[in-house]
Write a protein that holds these residues in place. Structure first.
Motif, PDB file in Angstrom:
ATOM      1  N   LEU A  90     -19.048 -50.524 -90.998  1.00 17.34           N
ATOM      2  CA  LEU A  90     -18.549 -50.971 -89.668  1.00 17.34           C
ATOM      3  C   LEU A  90     -19.046 -49.844 -88.681  1.00 17.34           C
ATOM      4  CD1 LEU A  90     -16.992 -53.585 -88.171  1.00 17.34           C
ATOM      5  CD2 LEU A  90     -15.154 -51.967 -88.122  1.00 17.34           C
ATOM      6  N   ASP A  91     -20.383 -50.136 -88.074  1.00 18.75           N
ATOM      7  CA  ASP A  91     -20.817 -49.251 -87.176  1.00 18.75           C
ATOM      8  C   ASP A  91     -20.808 -47.907 -87.572  1.00 18.75           C
ATOM      9  OD1 ASP A  91     -21.517 -48.415 -84.796  1.00 18.75           O
ATOM     10  OD2 ASP A  91     -19.985 -48.268 -83.683  1.00 18.75           O
ATOM     11  N   GLY A  92     -21.429 -47.770 -89.012  1.00 17.06           N
ATOM     12  CA  GLY A  92     -21.773 -46.156 -89.549  1.00 17.06           C
ATOM     13  C   GLY A  92     -20.516 -45.625 -90.217  1.00 17.06           C
ATOM     14  N   ALA A 115      -9.636 -53.482 -88.461  1.00 18.27           N
ATOM     15  CA  ALA A 115     -10.527 -52.533 -87.834  1.00 18.27           C
ATOM     16  C   ALA A 115     -11.741 -53.444 -87.325  1.00 18.27           C
ATOM     17  CB  ALA A 115     -11.158 -51.541 -88.881  1.00 18.27           C
ATOM     18  N   VAL A 116     -12.152 -53.022 -86.238  1.00 15.36           N
ATOM     19  CA  VAL A 116     -13.028 -54.107 -85.512  1.00 15.36           C
ATOM     20  C   VAL A 116     -14.099 -52.957 -84.634  1.00 15.36           C
ATOM     21  CG1 VAL A 116     -11.687 -56.016 -85.166  1.00 15.36           C
ATOM     22  CG2 VAL A 116     -11.547 -54.137 -83.403  1.00 15.36           C
ATOM     23  N   ASP A 325     -19.744 -42.065 -92.019  1.00 17.51           N
ATOM     24  CA  ASP A 325     -20.975 -41.961 -92.870  1.00 17.51           C
ATOM     25  C   ASP A 325     -22.300 -41.925 -91.768  1.00 17.51           C
ATOM     26  OD1 ASP A 325     -20.041 -41.943 -95.169  1.00 17.51           O
ATOM     27  OD2 ASP A 325     -20.295 -44.345 -95.720  1.00 17.51           O
ATOM     28  N   ARG A 326     -21.874 -41.505 -90.573  1.00 17.51           N
ATOM     29  CA  ARG A 326     -22.986 -41.345 -89.585  1.00 17.51           C
ATOM     30  C   ARG A 326     -23.599 -40.179 -89.676  1.00 17.51           C
ATOM     31  NH1 ARG A 326     -18.482 -43.202 -84.928  1.00 17.51           N
ATOM     32  NH2 ARG A 326     -18.884 -45.125 -85.177  1.00 17.51           N
ATOM     33  N   VAL A 327     -24.978 -40.275 -89.626  1.00 17.49           N
ATOM     34  CA  VAL A 327     -25.828 -38.793 -89.899  1.00 17.49           C
ATOM     35  C   VAL A 327     -25.665 -38.250 -88.656  1.00 17.49           C
ATOM     36  CG1 VAL A 327     -28.007 -38.187 -90.662  1.00 17.49           C
ATOM     37  CG2 VAL A 327     -27.190 -39.966 -91.649  1.00 17.49           C
TER      38      VAL A 327
END
Length: 349
Positions: A90-92, A115-116, A325-327
């Motif tokens: 969800l969004d990264g 979660a949204v 998990d965003r870079v």
């Protein structure tokens, strides 16, 4: 109302045994041969009626098995709608969630999570209804239904929380009206006065900043270089106990950096006891499972909790695990061959 076709389908397993029973009765009382004395005829009569009785029992059992299968299918569909599993990504963010019910055979209970992804960030709620029985499900429906709309509509996290409070108040008023002895004729088994909701409302911004409103709920753990509790600021009262204050300022002193994991849970996880009365050490379990992906972490925590309690849970347990998990993009150096323009030399008179 149940249709005629539905009644016929339910009675279909009993048709053949009933027909055999009718034939057996006609044979016993209408056939002269069946009334003849002697051991062989008595044995034949006993075999006929034993066969009919066995058929009736198997027919009833088959009908009950079909009815149980339909009830389970309805319960599974209800769980998918009411407490649906969040998407794996969800969004990264990577997510995993699950619930253990203290009621045998139940697939949903008094815990809730969702979660949204919204224009304001990923918004998360986890909560615990302090009620009992089916009445607690009504509060879960009211809070989750309101969150799924308000999370997209309200630009401020405080506005989302006020919408949840209004939805719960509306539900409790309706229950109190329906449970009044003048209307129902009996005293309620679980009065509405016993019911309130502890919950945690979070917003994860694009850079990992966390905004948190805590209504009397246990704080989440963050797994990074070490396992630690996230600070939440001053807690608010649970919804349904006291009105929310006039000013709602989310706590914004925490971050979820790339690679870090956040574990949200209901208090049944920390209050689970073994046969000696010892509490489950959630923090130690998280240290052992720190490298697991969110879905695997939920599964292994569930297994550890069931092993610790011997499968005898005293309270429902909900888990929601979020990993960033965003870079993180490093600062880019200047391209070769390009030079910064030099400042023009100053003129001196």
């Amino acid at each position: 109302m149940v249709s005629a076709g539905s009644r016929l389908r339910r009675l279909a397993p009993l048709a053949l045994p009933t027909a055999w029973g009718a034939v057996a009765v006609v044979w016993k009382f209408g056939c002269p041969l069946a009334r003849q004395p002697g051991l062989p005829m008595r044995i034949a009569t006993s075999v006929v009626f034993l066969t009919v009785g066995t058929g009736l029992v198997l027919g009833v059992r088959r009908g009950l098995a079909r009815e149980l299968a339909r009830v389970r299918a309805v319960a599974d569909a209800t769980q998918q709608v009411l407490l649906r599993p969040p998407p794996a990504r969800l969004d990264g963010l990577s997510l995993g969630a699950g619930q253990l019910s203290a009621s045998r055979g139940a697939s949903v209970g008094g815990d809730l999570y969702e979660a949204v992804a919204t224009p304001y960030g990923v918004r998360i709620v986890v909560g615990d209804v302090r009620g009992h029985g089916l009445a607690a499900l009504g509060a879960v429906v009211a809070v989750l239904g309101s969150f799924r709309e308000a999370a997209h509509d309200e630009p401020e996290l405080g506005g989302v929380l006020r919408r949840l409070e209004r939805a719960l108040e509306r539900h409790l008023r309706e229950r109190a009206r329906d449970e009044h002895p003048a209307r129902s004729g009996v005293e309620p088994e679980h009065p509405v006065a016993e019911e309130f909701v502890t919950l945690l409302l979070l917003e994860v911004a694009a850079d990992g900043r966390l905004s948190v409103l805590n209504c009397g709920h246990p704080g989440p753990y963050r797994i990074g270089r070490r396992v630690e509790r996230l600070p939440l600021g001053e807690p608010l009262p649970p919804l349904g106990v006291l009105p929310l204050p006039a000013v709602l300022a989310p706590y914004a002193g925490s971050r979820l950096l790339p690679g870090e994991t956040m574990v949200l849970y209901t208090d049944g996880a920390e209050e689970a006891r073994d046969h000696r009365g010892r509490f489950f050490a959630l923090d130690d379990a998280l240290v052992r499972l720190a490298g697991e992906a969110p879905a695997a972490l939920v599964r292994r925590l569930h297994a550890a909790l069931l092993d610790h309690t011997g499968g005898r849970l005293a309270d429902d347990i909900a888990l929601l695990v979020v990993r960033n998990d965003r870079v993180r993009v490093p600062a880019q150096p200047a391209e070769p061959g390009l030079r910064r323009p030099r400042p023009a030399p100053s003129s001196h008179c």
